[in-house]
Design an enzyme around this catalytic site. Sequence first.
Site, PDB file in Angstrom:
ATOM      1  N   GLN A 101      36.816  50.719  39.092  1.00 17.55           N
ATOM      2  CA  GLN A 101      38.280  50.843  39.151  1.00 17.55           C
ATOM      3  C   GLN A 101      38.900  49.459  39.004  1.00 17.55           C
ATOM      4  O   GLN A 101      40.110  49.326  38.922  1.00 17.55           O
ATOM      5  CB  GLN A 101      38.697  51.414  40.497  1.00 17.55           C
ATOM      6  CG  GLN A 101      38.182  52.814  40.757  1.00 17.55           C
ATOM      7  CD  GLN A 101      38.430  53.207  42.206  1.00 17.55           C
ATOM      8  OE1 GLN A 101      39.485  53.705  42.566  1.00 17.55           O
ATOM      9  NE2 GLN A 101      37.440  52.967  43.052  1.00 17.55           N
ATOM     10  N   ASP A 104      39.097  43.222  37.006  1.00 22.70           N
ATOM     11  CA  ASP A 104      38.807  41.781  37.006  1.00 22.70           C
ATOM     12  C   ASP A 104      37.659  41.363  36.087  1.00 22.70           C
ATOM     13  O   ASP A 104      37.387  40.154  35.954  1.00 22.70           O
ATOM     14  CB  ASP A 104      38.520  41.305  38.443  1.00 22.70           C
ATOM     15  CG  ASP A 104      37.385  42.079  39.121  1.00 22.70           C
ATOM     16  OD1 ASP A 104      36.461  42.550  38.429  1.00 22.70           O
ATOM     17  OD2 ASP A 104      37.428  42.202  40.363  1.00 22.70           O
ATOM     18  N   HIS A 119      40.562  51.792  35.075  1.00 16.88           N
ATOM     19  CA  HIS A 119      41.971  51.370  35.108  1.00 16.88           C
ATOM     20  C   HIS A 119      42.263  50.247  34.121  1.00 16.88           C
ATOM     21  O   HIS A 119      43.253  49.539  34.263  1.00 16.88           O
ATOM     22  CB  HIS A 119      42.356  50.920  36.527  1.00 16.88           C
ATOM     23  CG  HIS A 119      42.356  52.050  37.517  1.00 16.88           C
ATOM     24  ND1 HIS A 119      42.080  51.881  38.856  1.00 16.88           N
ATOM     25  CD2 HIS A 119      42.605  53.372  37.351  1.00 16.88           C
ATOM     26  CE1 HIS A 119      42.156  53.061  39.469  1.00 16.88           C
ATOM     27  NE2 HIS A 119      42.464  53.975  38.580  1.00 16.88           N
ATOM     28  N   CYS A 130      52.851  48.544  19.089  1.00 18.63           N
ATOM     29  CA  CYS A 130      51.893  49.003  18.069  1.00 18.63           C
ATOM     30  C   CYS A 130      50.468  49.144  18.618  1.00 18.63           C
ATOM     31  O   CYS A 130      49.575  49.511  17.882  1.00 18.63           O
ATOM     32  CB  CYS A 130      51.904  48.066  16.868  1.00 18.63           C
ATOM     33  SG  CYS A 130      51.131  46.462  17.190  1.00 18.63           S
ATOM     34  N   CYS A 151      53.173  42.478  15.430  1.00 20.61           N
ATOM     35  CA  CYS A 151      54.518  43.043  15.209  1.00 20.61           C
ATOM     36  C   CYS A 151      55.614  42.331  16.009  1.00 20.61           C
ATOM     37  O   CYS A 151      56.789  42.651  15.861  1.00 20.61           O
ATOM     38  CB  CYS A 151      54.520  44.541  15.535  1.00 20.61           C
ATOM     39  SG  CYS A 151      54.540  44.895  17.301  1.00 20.61           S
TER      40      CYS A 151
END
Length: 253
Positions: A101, A104, A119, A130, A151
């Site tokens: 989860q 790091d 996550h 984009c 973009c």
Amino acid sequence: MNTSIQKAAEAIRTPGGLLVFTGAGISVESGIPSFRGQGGLWEQYDPAFIEIENFYARSEYCWAQIKKIFYDHWGAASPNPAHYAIAAMQKHGWVDTIVTQNIDALHQRAGARDVVEFHGTLDRLVCTKCRFRATPTPELLSGAVPRCPDCGAMLKPDFVFFGEGIPEEASDRAFRSAMTASAILVVGTSGEVMPACQLPYVVKRHGGLVIEVNPDESAFTRGGITDIFLQGKAGEVLPKLLAAAENEAKDPA
Ligand code: NAD
């Protein structure tokens, strides 16, 4: 030898698919605080800076907090013996899947491969328009809000902010692995963040073994689904578990 460690060592070496599932607690000994509880990040900061709507509305303020906490502080952290022990278990061929989860990237820095980042990760930036992915180089992190090289829209860290969904591929891989795992090694998670906290229940439901490492009880221990509770800090318990499993490999009973 402590019999719980021995039983867990036997289980993690049993062929059939070991799922390793980690949370914030595994990185506490690397100097990265958990979010909740005593000493947690939310004692010091208001979590609003990683709420997605707030990030769009107050980008410069949120980005300054993100840079300070996640890149300047967490980015300087190193893996601890718990991350290295898991990478070694994987090298031994005992681990089917690692699901973390954490954002790091310390499992990968310890040498673990193909980690499912439930996550997302700090180690990538993503374009809010984009979806271009960029490496967080010192140049991109040096100014105000970084911009997409493709973009020109805003970049954000490629981890799940409050108000965003879980990456579909990571979730699918994690739950598929849980459905067939013979055991799950749960390390340093309170078991309160949905939907990741469902993984040990999925393993338990089809008869898999739940092994847990945590200095305190979690939702899993309290809820009675933990079969083997190795109470203690991950950086102390996991190297012992690895050594016990390696001894077992040399000298099977
Ligand atoms: P949590 O903060 O809800 O719970 C942390 C757990 O770790 C607690 O049960 C605590 O008792 C345990 N713990 C504390 N020190 C430990 C140690 N030395 N060894 C082993 N366990 C220890 O964490 P969570 O369940 O992972 O949920 C928080 C969410 O926040 C996660 O989903 C994650 O995305 C995110 N988060 C990530 C990081 C990171 O990337 N390092 C840090 C904080 C939060």
